[in-house]
Design a protein around this motif. Structure first.
Motif, short mmCIF file in Angstrom:
data_model
loop_
_atom_site.label_atom_id
_atom_site.label_comp_id
_atom_site.label_asym_id
_atom_site.label_seq_id
_atom_site.Cartn_x
_atom_site.Cartn_y
_atom_site.Cartn_z
N GLN A 23 4.14 9.03 9.40
CA GLN A 23 3.96 7.58 9.31
C GLN A 23 4.82 7.06 8.17
OE1 GLN A 23 -0.14 6.63 8.78
NE2 GLN A 23 -0.76 7.43 10.76
N VAL A 24 5.46 5.93 8.41
CA VAL A 24 6.29 5.28 7.39
C VAL A 24 5.48 4.14 6.80
CG1 VAL A 24 8.42 4.03 6.95
CG2 VAL A 24 8.41 5.92 8.59
N VAL A 25 5.26 4.20 5.49
CA VAL A 25 4.43 3.22 4.79
C VAL A 25 5.30 2.50 3.76
CG1 VAL A 25 2.39 2.91 3.33
CG2 VAL A 25 2.42 4.72 5.07
N PRO A 26 5.57 1.21 3.98
CA PRO A 26 6.41 0.49 3.00
C PRO A 26 5.69 0.31 1.67
CG PRO A 26 5.51 -1.03 4.61
CD PRO A 26 5.10 0.34 5.05
N ILE A 27 6.47 0.35 0.59
CA ILE A 27 5.92 0.04 -0.74
C ILE A 27 6.12 -1.45 -0.93
CG2 ILE A 27 6.16 0.39 -3.21
CD1 ILE A 27 7.00 3.26 -2.61
N LEU A 28 5.02 -2.17 -1.05
CA LEU A 28 5.06 -3.63 -1.09
C LEU A 28 4.70 -4.21 -2.45
CD1 LEU A 28 3.19 -4.27 2.28
CD2 LEU A 28 5.65 -4.28 1.89
N ARG A 29 4.13 -3.41 -3.32
CA ARG A 29 3.63 -3.93 -4.59
C ARG A 29 4.25 -3.22 -5.78
NH1 ARG A 29 -2.82 -4.58 -3.78
NH2 ARG A 29 -2.70 -6.15 -2.15
N ARG A 30 4.25 -3.91 -6.91
CA ARG A 30 4.71 -3.29 -8.16
C ARG A 30 3.78 -2.15 -8.57
NH1 ARG A 30 8.75 -5.43 -10.43
NH2 ARG A 30 9.37 -7.57 -10.05
N HIS A 31 2.50 -2.30 -8.28
CA HIS A 31 1.48 -1.29 -8.58
C HIS A 31 0.87 -0.86 -7.25
CE1 HIS A 31 1.42 -2.45 -12.88
NE2 HIS A 31 1.68 -3.64 -12.38
N THR A 32 1.18 0.33 -6.81
CA THR A 32 0.63 0.86 -5.57
C THR A 32 -0.38 1.95 -5.93
OG1 THR A 32 2.68 0.39 -4.39
CG2 THR A 32 1.20 1.97 -3.37
N ARG A 33 -1.65 1.66 -5.68
CA ARG A 33 -2.73 2.60 -6.02
C ARG A 33 -2.99 3.52 -4.83
NH1 ARG A 33 -7.39 -0.59 -6.52
NH2 ARG A 33 -6.31 -1.92 -5.04
N ILE A 34 -3.14 4.81 -5.12
CA ILE A 34 -3.29 5.82 -4.08
C ILE A 34 -4.56 6.63 -4.34
CG2 ILE A 34 -2.24 7.90 -3.06
CD1 ILE A 34 0.47 6.69 -4.16
N GLY A 35 -5.34 6.82 -3.29
CA GLY A 35 -6.54 7.64 -3.42
C GLY A 35 -7.45 7.50 -2.23
N ARG A 36 -8.62 8.12 -2.35
CA ARG A 36 -9.60 8.14 -1.27
C ARG A 36 -10.44 6.86 -1.20
NH1 ARG A 36 -12.38 12.54 -2.98
NH2 ARG A 36 -14.28 11.36 -3.14
N LYS A 37 -10.56 6.16 -2.30
CA LYS A 37 -11.37 4.94 -2.38
C LYS A 37 -10.78 3.84 -1.50
CE LYS A 37 -13.27 2.23 -6.13
NZ LYS A 37 -13.19 2.02 -7.56
N LEU A 38 -11.64 3.14 -0.79
CA LEU A 38 -11.18 2.17 0.20
C LEU A 38 -10.45 0.97 -0.37
CD1 LEU A 38 -14.17 2.23 2.71
CD2 LEU A 38 -11.96 3.38 2.88
N ASP A 39 -10.59 0.68 -1.66
CA ASP A 39 -9.88 -0.49 -2.20
C ASP A 39 -8.49 -0.13 -2.75
OD1 ASP A 39 -10.66 0.77 -4.54
OD2 ASP A 39 -11.39 -1.05 -5.51
N ASN A 40 -8.04 1.12 -2.57
CA ASN A 40 -6.69 1.49 -2.95
C ASN A 40 -5.69 0.84 -2.00
OD1 ASN A 40 -6.80 3.39 -5.23
ND2 ASN A 40 -8.06 4.61 -3.84
N ASP A 41 -4.45 0.72 -2.44
CA ASP A 41 -3.39 0.20 -1.56
C ASP A 41 -3.07 1.20 -0.46
OD1 ASP A 41 -2.86 -2.24 -3.09
OD2 ASP A 41 -2.19 -0.82 -4.63
N LEU A 42 -3.03 2.47 -0.82
CA LEU A 42 -2.82 3.54 0.15
C LEU A 42 -4.04 4.45 0.10
CD1 LEU A 42 -1.11 5.11 2.17
CD2 LEU A 42 -0.02 6.25 0.25
N VAL A 43 -4.83 4.41 1.16
CA VAL A 43 -6.04 5.22 1.24
C VAL A 43 -5.72 6.50 2.00
CG1 VAL A 43 -8.42 5.32 2.08
CG2 VAL A 43 -7.52 3.18 1.15
#
Length: 120
Positions: A23-43
């Motif tokens: 899957q190709v996921v664009p980076i759209l934000r200056r701060h891209t949060r990654i993790g399992r939590k549902l409010d991350n930018d990339l879950v």
């Protein structure tokens, strides 16, 4: 895996993205949060990934990955890192989840042509 698709932040390059499980996921934000939590930018829904695992920041014209004290660690090209600049083609690993950072740049196109030959 879920990506919160929002409008791109001003100044973020249009050609930066992450490749995860084909899957190709664009980076759209200056701060891209990654993790399992549902409010991350990339879950990333993987038990080995921390709820707030890492973040990618765009600062001073470069992308940098930061580990956020994750349990499984953040790796850049197999080396464990707390903070590191990331470049086109770098492989990130969040615990056991492999992610490739890509930019659609002329260098990337030349590298692909050299490796596989020009597309007809």
């Amino acid at each position: 895996m879920k990506y919160d698709s929002q409008v791109r932040d001003p100044g973020i390059p249009k050609d930066a993205y992450l490749v995860i499980n084909n899957q190709v996921v664009p980076i759209l934000r200056r701060h891209t949060r990654i993790g399992r939590k549902l409010d991350n930018d990339l879950v990333i829904q993987d038990a080995m990934v921390s709820r707030e695992h890492a973040k990618i920041l765009f600062e001073d014209g470069q992308f940098t990955v930061y580990d956020l004290g994750s349990t499984g660690g953040t790796f850049l090209n197999t080396k464990k890192v707390d903070k590191a600049k990331i470049l086109n083609g770098d492989e990130l690993c969040f615990s056991n989840v492999l992610v490739t950072f890509m930019t659609n740049s002329p260098d990337m196109e030349r590298h692909a042509d050299k490796s596989t030959g020009r597309l007809a």
